[in-house]
Every structure is written in structure tokens, then in C-alpha cells.
Design an enzyme around this catalytic site. Structure first.
Site, PDB file in Angstrom:
ATOM      1  N   HIS A  38       0.848  -1.193   0.000  1.00  0.00           N
ATOM      2  CA  HIS A  38       0.000   0.000   0.000  1.00  0.00           C
ATOM      3  C   HIS A  38       0.886   1.247   0.000  1.00  0.00           C
ATOM      4  O   HIS A  38       1.551   1.551   0.995  1.00  0.00           O
ATOM      5  CB  HIS A  38      -0.901  -0.025   1.241  1.00  0.00           C
ATOM      6  CG  HIS A  38      -2.034   0.941   1.186  1.00  0.00           C
ATOM      7  ND1 HIS A  38      -3.089   0.907   2.073  1.00  0.00           N
ATOM      8  CD2 HIS A  38      -2.291   1.983   0.363  1.00  0.00           C
ATOM      9  CE1 HIS A  38      -3.935   1.879   1.791  1.00  0.00           C
ATOM     10  NE2 HIS A  38      -3.469   2.544   0.748  1.00  0.00           N
ATOM     11  N   LYS A 243       0.048 -47.361  -1.401  1.00  0.00           N
ATOM     12  CA  LYS A 243      -1.265 -46.759  -1.650  1.00  0.00           C
ATOM     13  C   LYS A 243      -1.412 -45.536  -0.746  1.00  0.00           C
ATOM     14  O   LYS A 243      -1.508 -45.663   0.470  1.00  0.00           O
ATOM     15  CB  LYS A 243      -2.395 -47.751  -1.374  1.00  0.00           C
ATOM     16  CG  LYS A 243      -3.757 -47.181  -1.735  1.00  0.00           C
ATOM     17  CD  LYS A 243      -4.877 -48.129  -1.400  1.00  0.00           C
ATOM     18  CE  LYS A 243      -6.205 -47.543  -1.867  1.00  0.00           C
ATOM     19  NZ  LYS A 243      -6.463 -46.210  -1.281  1.00  0.00           N
ATOM     20  N   GLU A 381      -2.031 -48.023   4.164  1.00  0.00           N
ATOM     21  CA  GLU A 381      -3.324 -48.645   3.880  1.00  0.00           C
ATOM     22  C   GLU A 381      -3.172 -49.884   3.009  1.00  0.00           C
ATOM     23  O   GLU A 381      -3.980 -50.810   3.079  1.00  0.00           O
ATOM     24  CB  GLU A 381      -4.239 -47.631   3.195  1.00  0.00           C
ATOM     25  CG  GLU A 381      -5.657 -48.113   2.957  1.00  0.00           C
ATOM     26  CD  GLU A 381      -6.502 -47.102   2.211  1.00  0.00           C
ATOM     27  OE1 GLU A 381      -7.701 -47.367   2.022  1.00  0.00           O
ATOM     28  OE2 GLU A 381      -5.959 -46.059   1.791  1.00  0.00           O
ATOM     29  N   ASP A 653     -30.555 -58.689 -42.372  1.00  0.00           N
ATOM     30  CA  ASP A 653     -29.280 -59.155 -42.927  1.00  0.00           C
ATOM     31  C   ASP A 653     -29.299 -58.950 -44.436  1.00  0.00           C
ATOM     32  O   ASP A 653     -29.972 -59.693 -45.172  1.00  0.00           O
ATOM     33  CB  ASP A 653     -29.113 -60.637 -42.588  1.00  0.00           C
ATOM     34  CG  ASP A 653     -27.750 -61.173 -43.000  1.00  0.00           C
ATOM     35  OD1 ASP A 653     -26.917 -60.374 -43.469  1.00  0.00           O
ATOM     36  OD2 ASP A 653     -27.514 -62.382 -42.841  1.00  0.00           O
ATOM     37  N   GLY A 688     -22.052 -55.912 -37.610  1.00  0.00           N
ATOM     38  CA  GLY A 688     -21.786 -56.664 -38.839  1.00  0.00           C
ATOM     39  C   GLY A 688     -22.318 -55.904 -40.035  1.00  0.00           C
ATOM     40  O   GLY A 688     -22.102 -54.702 -40.172  1.00  0.00           O
ATOM     41  N   GLY A 690     -25.701 -55.599 -40.891  1.00  0.00           N
ATOM     42  CA  GLY A 690     -27.056 -55.090 -40.815  1.00  0.00           C
ATOM     43  C   GLY A 690     -27.419 -54.368 -39.540  1.00  0.00           C
ATOM     44  O   GLY A 690     -26.569 -53.830 -38.826  1.00  0.00           O
ATOM     45  N   ASP A 741     -34.399 -61.912 -40.460  1.00  0.00           N
ATOM     46  CA  ASP A 741     -34.075 -63.108 -39.676  1.00  0.00           C
ATOM     47  C   ASP A 741     -34.921 -63.136 -38.402  1.00  0.00           C
ATOM     48  O   ASP A 741     -34.652 -62.425 -37.444  1.00  0.00           O
ATOM     49  CB  ASP A 741     -32.582 -63.093 -39.334  1.00  0.00           C
ATOM     50  CG  ASP A 741     -32.134 -64.381 -38.659  1.00  0.00           C
ATOM     51  OD1 ASP A 741     -33.004 -65.197 -38.316  1.00  0.00           O
ATOM     52  OD2 ASP A 741     -30.909 -64.547 -38.463  1.00  0.00           O
ATOM     53  N   ALA A 759     -16.100 -60.337 -33.129  1.00  0.00           N
ATOM     54  CA  ALA A 759     -14.817 -60.958 -33.457  1.00  0.00           C
ATOM     55  C   ALA A 759     -14.551 -60.816 -34.950  1.00  0.00           C
ATOM     56  O   ALA A 759     -14.483 -61.804 -35.697  1.00  0.00           O
ATOM     57  CB  ALA A 759     -14.823 -62.418 -33.025  1.00  0.00           C
TER      58      ALA A 759
END
Length: 814
Positions: A38, A243, A381, A653, A688, A690, A741, A759
């Protein structure tokens, strides 16, 4: 004093000083301090501490001294509002305090105990955490009073921050310090002296690591989380760290400026200016670091209770930011770099650090049981075990494992009972965990509270009260005591307990603390998660996706996938050598699938019974991943009633030569025809070629009835538009048309689950979508694993909203 005196002395229409009712923007939970230079009639420093909602203020003519024990006169003046902490500028001539005001330093401060009591006693022992002023100080009131103003002495205590300097020495000149954009100050003297040695080329060092790549976008990285396990994993492929019992904290350094954030992305920068200064003193322009904020006791051990008190302002424990990972450095993305390499780089980065507020989390490679035993002797811990070659993957993973000495976990508080006898506040907390996307009741805990905790928790729960039950009670608990008060599920408590009872309730639970740093979404069942063996084995060669990444994916989407598959018989596709190897189909249970994979006996067509596979937890899901399961295909019925289906699936499909827009149009037409017979349907990509149109129904029809409905529906579509649709599986008839289907709706038939991987090359995923999103979808395999993860993390609304309400739908006769 009060702000009445501050107001009386000022004319706010003529002075730029803030009025008492102006709030302080960006104020955190820790009490702040500010020191202002100041330039008034007599140049002095104003020393201000936040106490009881105001800035208690002292005028210090010569400014603070950093010399041990050197006394500086501090004359107590009127309280100032908190908003004064950001004030800089010129107070006009003729007004009280006329002159120029600069911010010399600003930060947070701590005191052991109640600051108001210390103020009344006339002795405050406290710690400052600023850019220029740090460490232990004290203010002592003297007997002398000049003009009615109490006089104090400001004294620096003996610690690592004491030195032969005073406030004026910390200024570049007698001119104002440079103001930071966040309201702090940046002077020539930083809390850590610049390094004398030549700084390394961090970009070059980071770029040389295996898996490193340029960071395309500079943005925050979500934290990786650990899974609970009862014992540490063996072998040299794991490293083990202590930890730390504190709060997770991440640091982003951008253009040399540090920002601190919690695991839930709350900004903690203003709360810890000393840590910010220490990070910026590392001299790097860009980095993302991961660590734990802890408090240390007199023996150097972490102390969570002391941490909470210090953050509230009523404790004075030293804080440390213990760093254990670096995810980006010098604009190089390190998330794909093996952990052991990231830690070596982090250790090198911290090598020249001399600031005690930063620490490195050391580790031991291998010897997991020995490290775990040693951590018990140290009073810790437990430990965190991490795969040495693991990449940094946001979310809960099995490549980071937490192993605790005492069993504890976090639970959602869903209600409480009334207090009895002399107890006040409440009797016991009612707890729940999250399972399969829903809250599940796990019991009551009535011990572990002192009087202060009872009062504080009761006050927190009061505004959350609700009239209806927060959770559904299990069958063995037909009712709870009449004095139960239900609350909104907003609060998370850590509970120590001694295992689980046979009905799935916590045994001998004891309240430990409220987890302010965690939300309800962070609570997951933490029973021992399986370790993923061969985590670096490549499963999808085209995408380079490893087994660990598959596990991390399923962990991340488990809350979305489990409602689709939990407690339903499953058919599995397993690929032990990845999708380029031999994959096979499995539906019967085997003990080798893992301890969390369940079995249900189902009658076979020939009359005998076989044990089929089902799961009901994240752990079961990860057990399947450990056994190389890639695809999950649930029955359209639950294990409680396998003879009555509760959902139907129409798999569209496309044959050879059918364009994608025709498949999308077919899905819309199936939806519209179903609506004509009163059935609401939902859509997903198949992963796939569809799309799947899914219809929930009330579980009251037999499989034969459900299958007959689906066959009649598909036949009607094919009969109406034979040039577009076919209802027979014969491949000879499917060229240029779409096979509807309906055969997936027979007993034992299955369809791929929403959020299941396929897959197939590029790791596609079957993803539920809204009908209005269909126009933006380009194929049934439009979502690969990475894109599905982004969708799972960002979606705010269930794309199948209304599905639960539609489970009351009934089939009509066609």
C-alpha cells in the site's frame, strides 16, 4: 471488528474498493490470505487472513521478514470483505487510505484448531501457502495499544522457507509485482530457485520412448482407476507402489502455467498455490501429471483425517503432492508408452526439484507379497500394483490393482434410521452399491461416528430427504424399521467391514469418512477383479488392439452392457489366439471360466439338463474376458423364467448387392409395421452388415408363441414386398434382398448384446442408437471400439429411453 467500520470509512461511489456485499469470485474451500503493498501516506504492507467470512487485517509498516524470529510490528485495523483480496488500483486523494495498492502475494493458509479462539487468545500459529510467502509464521498480540488499535508482532518460524530476506527483497523493484490472470502475483523470486544446470530436451526424451506419439490435441486426460484385489500379483511383470491415503489430483501444465483438478474435474488450482508454483518451477511448458494429494504426520506417514482438517482450514499438516505418472510431456502423448518407461521419465523430470511439496512415488518391481507385508509395517493402507508394460487407460482397469490390508469400500448413502437413547442426529446409515446400472441395497452401518460426525452428517442429509424408497429391498428383507428416512443418492461414504454375509449384506461395517472427492457414479462393486494374463497379446491385428485393451473396454462399458446380459443365459464366442486364430462357440458352463461366472441348469430338448453360462457382475464379465471371450449373445429370457421370453429381435441381414440406404429403410418399415400392431421397437447396429430391431415384451408367452409371431411377421413383410425382403435363411434366395431373420427368437437362439464387441476385423461393436440417428449411420459396423468408447463416455441420455416402460407390451395374433 465487523465490516461496519470498513463501510463507515469509505464512499463507494468515489473509491474503486469493493463494497462489503460484492462476492469473491472463484473462492474455494480453503481460507485465503492476501498481502497488499500500500503506497499510502506511509508506505506499508497490509497483511490479511480470512477468518469467519472476512479478512482480518494488520498494517505491517516494514513488511514481513523471512528471518527466523525477527519481529515486525503489525497494527490491527478494520476487517475487510473477502472481495478485497483481488483489489489493486488507486484510492483517490481525500479518501481513507489514499494511494496505490498492489497485490504482493496471495494464497491459502492453515492453522491448527479454531482460528477465532486463537485470535481471542492473541496468538496465531499458522502456515502460509503463497508464491512469495510460505511456511510457518505466528502473530502475537502485545500489551501496547496505540490510538485504540491493538498491536501485534508478525514473526517467521524456523523451517525450510526461512532465509535472510524480507518483503522488499522479493520485489523486482519498488514497483508493483506483475499480476497473474488468476489474481495471484508473479515476481522475480519463485519458491524454488531456477536450476543452474542445462535443462534437458524433454520433447526429444519423450519422443524416443516406445509408443510415444505427438499429441494432436492439448486437452485434459481422465484418470486411470484401480480394481480391488485381495492379494498382490506375483512376478516381475508387476511393479508395486504404496497406496497413498489422500485425494487424487491431476496437473495440467499448458504454456508453462499449471492447473490442478480432482478426479471429477473440479478446479483445485486456487486451493494449492504452493503446489502450482512448484510445478511451474519444473520449467516445462507442457505436461499432464497424475498423483495423490496427501497430508503427512510427524512420522512422515499419510494422514487422511489431517488432510481433511487442513483443507477445511482447521488443521496445519504439511501437504505433499505425490506424483506417480506422466501422460503427456512437451506435447508428446505418452499414454501408449509402457508404465515403467513413463515412471523413469517422471523421475528424471523431478530429479532437480528441491521443493518439499512435490514428491515422487517410488516403486519396487516384483516381490509383491514382500512389498505388501512391508507396507503393513509402515502403517500404510496397502499398495497399488501396476503392470509394468501397461499403457495409461482412463477409467477402471485390471492393469492397476489396489490391495488393502483392511477391507473397505465406498457405498452410496440412501437413507438413515432415527437415533435411539442418548444418540443425536441419526441411528444408522442405509447403504447401497451400484450393480448392473442400478442401486442395490447392501445393509446398515450404525458404528464409527463421533458426536461431531453425527451432527455434520445429519445436516448434510436433511435437505436430501424424500418420501419414496431410494432402493428396492431384497426379498429376504420384506420391510425395514418404520423410522427409516430415505434420501436422494448423492453422498458417498467409505465403510470398513469384515466381508459379506450370505444375503449380500456388509458384515460388521464401521463408518470411516465421507468421500467428498467421489460421486455416486464412481461407486462400483469392488470385489476382487481378475488379473488379465498376457495383457499385451494382440487380439485385433488390423487395429493393434490388445487383450488388456479389450478388458479395459468391457470395464468402461460394463454399466451399459450388464443390463443387457446380466442374469440371462449366454452364448459366448472365444478367440484364444485373437480373431486371426481359431474362434469357437460356447454356451455351457465350465469351472475354468472363472470364479465370478455363474451357472444355471436348463432343460435340454432331449430331456436332460445342462449348466448354462450367465454373469451378474463386472467381475464375471472380466472373468470371461480373461478367458478370451469377445462376443456375448444373451437369450431373450432371464434365468428366473427361461421358458418365457421378454424380448424379440429382428435381424436385418442384407444380401449381396443391397445398398446401406435400403437396410436403413427396411429398419424403419419394420418399426412402422410393428407400431401398427401396438409394439414399440428399438434399434441397434449389429457390428456386422445389418441392423437389429429389438422389441421388449411382457414375459407371458411361450417360446413357440413368440417364434410363431415373428415368423408370421417376417412372412407378411416378404409377401408384401418380395423384391425387397425374404423370410427364409436360404442363401440362394437372398441375393439383392434383405433377409428378415426371425429365427433368433426360438428357445436357445441368441442375438449379440448391445455394446458387445464382434470378433471381426477393426473391432466393431453392436451399439444401441436412437431412431433419429439412423440417417447418420453408414453401416452396421459404423462403431469400432474407440468410437463406441467415446459414445459410452459422452452420451447423456439413454438412446433406448422408454425401453423399460415398453416391457409391458403384449403380442397380438397375426
Amino acid at each position: 471488528m465487523s465490516l461496519r467500520e470498513y463501510t463507515r470509512k469509505r464512499e463507494f461511489r468515489a473509491t474503486p474498493e469493493p463494497a462489503p456485499d460484492v462476492p469473491l469470485k472463484g473462492h474455494g474451500t480453503r481460507p485465503i490470505f492476501v498481502v497488499q503493498l500500500h503506497h499510502a501516506r506511509r508506505r506499508h504492507y497490509d497483511f490479511r487472513l480470512e477468518i469467519d467470512g472476512a479478512l482480518k487485517s494488520w498494517a505491517v509498516p516494514r513488511g514481513p521478514s523471512l528471518r527466523i524470529g525477527e519481529k515486525r510490528l503489525a497494527v490491527e485495523v478494520e476487517d475487510h470483505p473477502l472481495s478485497y483480496a483481488t483489489f489493486e488500483g488507486d484510492i483517490p486523494e481525500g479518501h481513507y487510505g489514499a494511494g496505490h495498492v498492489d497485490i504482493f502475494d496471495r494464497g491459502v493458509w492453515n492453522i491448527e484448531g479454531d482460528p477465532l479462539e486463537a485470535l481471542a487468545r492473541g496468538k496465531l500459529d499458522f502456515t502460509l501457502h503463497g508464491r512469495r510467502l510460505q511456511g510457518a509464521w505466528k502473530l502475537v498480540r502485545t500489551a501496547k495499544v496505540e490510538g485504540g488499535k491493538p498491536q501485534w508482532l508478525l514473526i517467521k518460524r524456523d523451517d525450510e522457507y526461512a532465509r535472510d530476506a524480507e518483503a522488499d527483497d522479493l520485489l523486482e523493484s519498488d514497483a508493483p509485482a506483475t499480476r497473474d490472470t488468476d489474481g495471484g502475483t508473479r515476481g522475480a523470486t519463485r519458491r524454488t530457485a531456477p536450476r543452474a544446470r542445462r535443462r534437458p530436451d524433454w520433447a526429444e526424451r519423450a519422443r524416443a520412448l516406445p509408443g510415444a506419439k505427438p499429441a494432436r490435441r492439448i486437452e485434459p486426460i481422465k484418470p486411470q482407476l484401480a480394481s480391488l484385489r485381495e492379494t498382490p500379483p506375483p512376478g516381475e511383470t508387476w511393479l508395486h507402489e504404496l497406496k497413498w491415503d489422500g485425494y487424487r489430483m491431476l496437473a495440467d501444465i499448458v504454456d508453462g502455467r499449471a492447473r490442478l483438478r480432482s478426479r471429477n474435474d473440479l478446479d483445485w488450482t486456487a486451493e494449492h498455490p504452493d503446489i502450482v508454483a512448484a510445478l511451474e518451477a519444473l520449467g516445462v511448458e507442457d505436461a499432464v501429471l497424475d498423483g495423490e494429494l496427501i497430508a503427512v504426520d510427524a512420522h512422515g506417514r499419510d494422514d487422511f483425517a489431517a488432510l481433511q482438517r487442513t483443507l477445511e482450514g482447521s488443521g496445519n499438516a504439511p501437504l505433499r503432492y505425490v506424483l506417480f505418472d506422466v501422460m503427456r510431456l512437451a506435447r508428446i502423448d505418452l499414454t501408449g508408452v509402457p508404465l515403467i518407461e513413463r515412471k523413469r521419465l517422471l523421475a528424471a523430470l523431478l530429479e532437480g526439484n528441491t521443493d518439499p511439496v512435490l514428491a515422487y512415488s517410488a516403486h519396487v518391481v516384483g516381490h509383491g507379497p514382500e512389498v505388501f507385508a512391508a507396507s503393513r509395517k509402515q502403517g500404510m493402507e496397502g499398495i497399488i500394483s501396476k503392470a509394468v508394460d501397461a499403457r495409461y487407460t482412463p477409467g477402471r482397469t485390471a492393469s492397476w490393482l489396489k490391495v488393502k490390508h483392511a477391507q473397505s469400500d465406498e457405498f452410496v448413502i440412501v437413507g438413515y434410521t432415527a437415533p435411539k437413547g442418548a444418540r443425536r442426529g441419526f441411528g444408522a446409515l442405509l447403504l447401497a452399491t451400484r450393480e448392473a446400472g442400478r442401486l442395490k441395497y447392501v445393509g446398515r452401518v450404525g458404528t464409527g461416528y463421533d458426536d461431531a460426525t453425527l451432527r455434520a452428517l445429519a445436516a448434510r442429509m436433511e435437505p436430501l430427504k424424500r418420501r419414496t424408497p431410494t432402493v428396492e429391498l431384497p426379498p429376504h428383507l420384506p420391510q425395514l424399521p418404520r423410522d427409516v428416512t430415505w434420501i436422494e443418492p448423492r453422498l458417498v461414504a467409505e465403510i470398513a467391514f469384515r466381508g459379506w454375509g450370505k444375503e449380500g449384506l456388509v458384515r460388521q461395517g464401521s463408518f470411516q469418512r465421507l468421500r467428498e472427492d467421489k460421486t455416486v457414479e464412481d461407486v462400483v462393486p469392488q470385489s476382487a477383479a481378475p488379473v488379465i494374463s498376457s495383457p499385451t497379446k494382440v487380439i485385433f491385428p488390423e487395429s493393434g488392439i490388445t487383450k488388456q485393451q479389450v478388458a479395459d473396454y468391457y470395464r468402461a462399458v460394463a454399466h451399459l452392457l450388464l443390463p443387457e446380459v446380466a442374469r440371462r443365459p449366454l452364448s459366448l464366442i472365444r478367440c484364444p489366439d485373437g480373431i486371426k486364430g481359431q474362434c469357437f462357440f460356447q454356451k455351457h458352463h465350465a469351472e475354468t471360466l472363472g470364479p465370478n461366472v455363474r451357472s444355471v441348469a436348463i432343460r435340454e430338448k432331449e430331456g436332460g439338463r445342462e449348466n448354462y453360462v450367465y454373469i451378474d457382475s463386472v467381475e464375471g464379465l472380466l472373468d470371461l474376458v480373461q478367458m478370451n471371450v469377445l462376443e456375448l449373445h444373451p437369450w431373450g429370457a432371464r434365468i428366473e423364467d427361461v421358458e418365457r421370453p421378454d424380448r424379440l429381435v429382428f435381424d436385418l441381414d442384407p444380401g449381396e448387392g443391397v445398398e446401406w440406404k435400403a437396410v436403413a429403410a427396411a429398419a424403419r418399415e419394420v418399426r412402422d409395421r410393428l407400431a401398427e400392431v401396438g409394439l414399440t421397437s428399438f434399434l441397434r447396429t449389429s457390428g456386422g452388415k445389418g441392423l437389429h430391431v429389438v422389441v421388449p415384451i411382457a414375459p407371458e408367452q411361450t417360446w413357440a408363441r413368440a417364434k410363431a409371431f415373428c415368423e408370421a411377421f417376417a412372412d407378411a413383410m416378404a409377401l408384401q414386398a418380395p423384391h425387397r425382403y425374404v423370410a427364409t435363411a436360404s442363401k440362394a434366395k437372398r441375393k439383392g434382398v434383405i433377409f428378415i431373420d426371425w429365427l433368433r427368437n426360438g428357445r436357445g437362439a441368441t442375438s449379440v448384446a448391445s455394446w458387445s464387441l464382434r470378433a471381426r476385423p477393426k473391432a466393431p461393436v453392436a451399439v444401441p442408437i436412437r431412431w433419429d440417428e439412423l440417417g447418420r449411420v453408414k453401416s452396421g459396423a459404423d462403431y469400432d471400439m474407440a468410437r463406441a468408447l467415446r459414445r459410452a463416455a459422452s452420451q447423456r441420455k439413454d438412446p433406448w429411453e422408454g425401453f423399460q416402460a415398453a416391457t409391458r407390451q403384449k403380442l397380438v395374433k397375426l
